[in-house]
Design a protein around this motif. Structure first.
Motif, short mmCIF file in Angstrom:
data_model
loop_
_atom_site.label_atom_id
_atom_site.label_comp_id
_atom_site.label_asym_id
_atom_site.label_seq_id
_atom_site.Cartn_x
_atom_site.Cartn_y
_atom_site.Cartn_z
N GLU A 202 0.84 -1.20 0.00
CA GLU A 202 0.00 0.00 0.00
C GLU A 202 0.88 1.25 0.00
O GLU A 202 0.59 2.24 -0.71
CB GLU A 202 -0.93 0.00 1.22
N GLN A 203 1.94 1.21 0.79
CA GLN A 203 2.84 2.37 0.84
C GLN A 203 3.57 2.56 -0.48
O GLN A 203 3.71 3.69 -0.99
CB GLN A 203 3.85 2.18 1.98
N GLN A 204 4.05 1.42 -1.06
CA GLN A 204 4.76 1.51 -2.35
C GLN A 204 3.85 2.02 -3.46
O GLN A 204 4.26 2.85 -4.29
CB GLN A 204 5.32 0.14 -2.72
N ILE A 205 2.65 1.52 -3.50
CA ILE A 205 1.69 1.98 -4.52
C ILE A 205 1.42 3.46 -4.36
O ILE A 205 1.39 4.24 -5.34
CB ILE A 205 0.39 1.15 -4.44
N SER A 206 1.23 3.85 -3.12
CA SER A 206 0.93 5.26 -2.86
C SER A 206 2.11 6.15 -3.27
O SER A 206 1.93 7.19 -3.94
CB SER A 206 0.60 5.45 -1.38
N ASP A 207 3.32 5.72 -2.88
CA ASP A 207 4.50 6.53 -3.21
C ASP A 207 4.72 6.59 -4.73
O ASP A 207 5.04 7.66 -5.29
CB ASP A 207 5.75 5.93 -2.54
N SER A 208 4.55 5.44 -5.38
CA SER A 208 4.76 5.40 -6.84
C SER A 208 3.74 6.25 -7.57
O SER A 208 4.08 6.99 -8.53
CB SER A 208 4.67 3.94 -7.32
N GLU A 209 2.50 6.17 -7.17
CA GLU A 209 1.46 6.97 -7.82
C GLU A 209 1.72 8.46 -7.62
O GLU A 209 1.51 9.27 -8.54
CB GLU A 209 0.09 6.58 -7.29
N ASN A 210 2.18 8.81 -6.44
CA ASN A 210 2.50 10.22 -6.19
C ASN A 210 3.68 10.68 -7.06
O ASN A 210 3.69 11.81 -7.59
CB ASN A 210 2.82 10.44 -4.71
N TYR A 211 4.67 9.80 -7.20
CA TYR A 211 5.83 10.16 -8.02
C TYR A 211 5.43 10.30 -9.49
O TYR A 211 5.90 11.20 -10.20
CB TYR A 211 6.92 9.10 -7.86
N VAL A 212 4.58 9.39 -9.96
CA VAL A 212 4.08 9.48 -11.33
C VAL A 212 3.36 10.80 -11.55
O VAL A 212 3.50 11.47 -12.60
CB VAL A 212 3.18 8.28 -11.67
N LYS A 213 2.59 11.18 -10.58
CA LYS A 213 1.88 12.46 -10.68
C LYS A 213 2.88 13.62 -10.78
O LYS A 213 2.65 14.60 -11.52
CB LYS A 213 0.96 12.65 -9.48
N GLU A 214 3.95 13.53 -10.01
CA GLU A 214 4.96 14.59 -10.07
C GLU A 214 5.60 14.66 -11.46
O GLU A 214 5.82 15.76 -12.02
CB GLU A 214 6.05 14.35 -9.01
N LEU A 215 5.92 13.46 -12.01
CA LEU A 215 6.52 13.42 -13.35
C LEU A 215 5.55 13.95 -14.40
O LEU A 215 5.94 14.69 -15.32
CB LEU A 215 6.95 12.00 -13.69
N GLU A 216 4.32 13.53 -14.26
CA GLU A 216 3.31 14.03 -15.22
C GLU A 216 3.18 15.54 -15.13
O GLU A 216 2.98 16.23 -16.15
CB GLU A 216 1.97 13.36 -14.96
N GLN A 217 3.30 16.06 -13.90
CA GLN A 217 3.23 17.52 -13.73
C GLN A 217 4.43 18.21 -14.38
O GLN A 217 4.30 19.27 -15.02
CB GLN A 217 3.16 17.87 -12.23
N LYS A 218 5.62 17.57 -14.28
CA LYS A 218 6.82 18.14 -14.90
C LYS A 218 6.67 18.15 -16.42
O LYS A 218 7.03 19.13 -17.10
CB LYS A 218 8.05 17.32 -14.50
N ILE A 219 6.18 17.03 -16.96
CA ILE A 219 5.98 16.96 -18.40
C ILE A 219 5.00 18.02 -18.86
O ILE A 219 5.21 18.73 -19.88
CB ILE A 219 5.50 15.56 -18.81
N ASN A 220 3.95 18.14 -18.12
CA ASN A 220 2.94 19.12 -18.48
C ASN A 220 3.51 20.54 -18.41
O ASN A 220 3.26 21.38 -19.31
CB ASN A 220 1.74 18.98 -17.55
#
Length: 530
Positions: A202-220
């Protein structure tokens, strides 16, 4: 009564009789003289009258017979009157004739004589330890058996089979328990693993999803910046559109083309997107593993035992082990047969050779002849006199035994006559092989003793609403004396207060006595002075 007292009584009676006869003779003489005088006066008077009225003449026959008949009847009447007068005078002089008995000092014992039924104080019923075929029955109802004597034998082959079956059940029970505990431990381990992994996942999924969101925000953000830059370049290019050959215009065209390329092929955006793809794969893997852990957790929770279930398993296993062990122990105890535990008599046999009884079925009963009692009943009149511990004499088939009262029931029952009685038990202290259970026994309970007490025969004591009393003769009349009684035997009763030794008590044998009645005391019989 002493000889002197007898002589005085005889003289008194003789004197009384002489006085009575003298009175009677005087009365008869007086009466005869009186009657004779009256007859003479009547005759003289009649003669005088006749002499006055008529001359004397001979008496006729009818009148003569009439005079004779009157004379005879008068004589008979005179005799009858004299008889009743004589008896009346004699009765007035002598009074009612009574006999007496002297209060004596003696030892007294109060016993209860009754009968009862001989019963055993100890009985054992033998039950089938297992459902095993019976080989032989070695005793029948009514047999006398000794301690250790064979009562019944089981079939040896059937016993061996039952023994093996119990051993197999014991092994299976132990194996089943071990298997259940192993599985439970495994489920507990898997449950622990699932709980730990689920937390990590649960922690890994949460951390990974948050990191993906950060990357998506950088790309955007990067694409937005490039697009904004391209827009500015386009505006600038329009500003230089009237100078298409100028160096500035040409540079702007290059920058616009570069910006367009960057928007499509920016390395940072590509790197971020690649990293996003990697993390998306990780998230998918994490989620898949999380599903597995959730399934493992669910299965472990359903398969593992809680504290109550485990306690139940342990208890059931222990009981099953105990039952099988008890079966093995019982089989071992009867491998040599069922033996009598004490000397006694077989009173019940409810099995036959070759039969297979159910486990726990009643087989036979033996009642002890070493511990024997007599069951008796006590009426309400003796209930306050009998007590536990009193000694008794017991007679069975002409032979005497010593005994003691061992029990008195606390509830009454009704006998065949409808009277309320209380059951009691008298233990036999010296039983032997001559005793037969179920027969009638005579019992004499020694309830109380008194030494050197004043006693009188039971029948001379009377009772009314005020209590007990006796009649005595004082000054030729009956007198009532109140007494307090104690214990009694079949013939005599203790007088605790009211009489002293040597006092004479009237024997009221069928006589209705009242205080003040005149009486004449007859001499006592020699046997009454003992």
């Amino acid at each position: 009564m002493s000889k002197a007292e007898k002589k005085m009584a005889d003289n008194s009676i003789a004197t009384s009789s002489t006085t009575t006869r003298d009175k009677e003779e005087a009365f008869m003489t007086k009466t005869t003289d009186s009657l004779a005088g009256e007859a003479q006066d009547e005759t003289s008077g009649k003669g005088r009258k006749k002499k006055q009225k008529m001359p004397k003449k001979p008496m006729d026959k009818a009148r003569k017979k009439k005079i004779i008949r009157r004379s005879v009847l008068g004589g008979v009447a005179l005799v009858i009157v004299l008889f009743f007068i004589r008896n009346s005078l004699a009765a007035q002089s002598m009074g009612l004739m009574v006999s007496t008995v002297t209060a004596a000092v003696q030892d007294l014992e109060q016993n209860l004589s009754t009968s009862g039924t001989v019963k055993s104080e100890e009985a054992k019923t033998y039950f089938a330890p297992v459902a095993v075929k019976v080989g032989t029955v070695d005793a029948v109802v009514g047999d006398s058996v000794k301690k250790g004597q064979s009562l019944l034998q089981f079939d040896a082959d059937a016993l061996e089979e039952a023994k093996q079956m119990a051993q197999l059940k014991l092994q299976a029970n132990e194996g089943g328990y071990a298997s259940s505990i192993y599985k439970n431990n495994k489920y507990i381990a898997e449950l622990g693993e699932a709980n730990v992994n689920l937390g990590v996942l649960e922690q890994q999924i949460s951390d990974s999803e948050n990191y993906v969101k950060e990357l998506e925000q950088k790309i955007n953000d990067k694409k937005t910046a490039l697009a904004h830059e391209g827009t500015l370049l386009q505006i600038s290019l329009l500003d230089w559109a009237d100078q298409p050959d100028s160096e500035e215009y040409l540079n702007l065209q290059k920058l616009v083309q570069y910006n367009s390329y960057e928007q499509q092929n920016n390395k940072e955006v590509a790197a971020w997107q690649k990293e996003i793809d990697i993390y998306q794969e990780k998230i998918a893997a994490y989620k898949e593993y999380r599903s597995e852990m959730k399934s493992q957790k669910s299965a472990s929770e359903g398969g593992s035992m809680d504290s109550g279930s485990r306690s139940q398993l342990e208890a059931n296993t222990a009981m099953e082990k105990m039952n099988n062990q008890d079966t093995l122990t019982a089989i071992a105890e009867v491998e040599s047969g069922m033996m009598a535990d004490f000397n006694g008599v077989v009173t019940e046999v409810e099995i036959v050779e070759g039969a297979t009884p159910q486990e726990g079925q009643k087989l036979l009963t033996v009642e002890s002849t070493e511990k024997v009692k007599v069951e008796i009943t006590v009426s309400k009149y003796d209930l306050d006199k009998i007590a536990v511990g009193q000694s008794a004499k017991i007679t069975i088939a002409g032979k005497e035994y010593e005994g003691k009262v061992t029990k008195i029931n606390r509830m009454a029952t009704t006998n065949a006559s409808g009277a309320a009685v209380v059951g009691a038990e008298v233990g036999i202290e010296n039983p032997d092989q001559s005793i037969f259970l179920g027969v009638e026994a005579k019992v004499e309970v020694h309830m109380a003793t008194a030494t050197g007490v004043v006693t009188v025969p039971v029948e001379v004591v009377n009772a009314d609403r005020e209590g007990d009393f006796v009649f005595v003769a004082e000054d030729g009349v009956v007198k009532k004396k109140r007494v307090i009684t104690g214990i009694s035997s079949d013939t005599d009763i203790e007088i605790q207060e009211g009489l002293t030794a040597g006092e004479a008590v009237i024997m009221t044998t069928g006589q209705e006595l009242e205080e003040g009645t005149p009486v004449t005391v007859l001499p006592q019989n020699p046997g009454m002075e003992e």
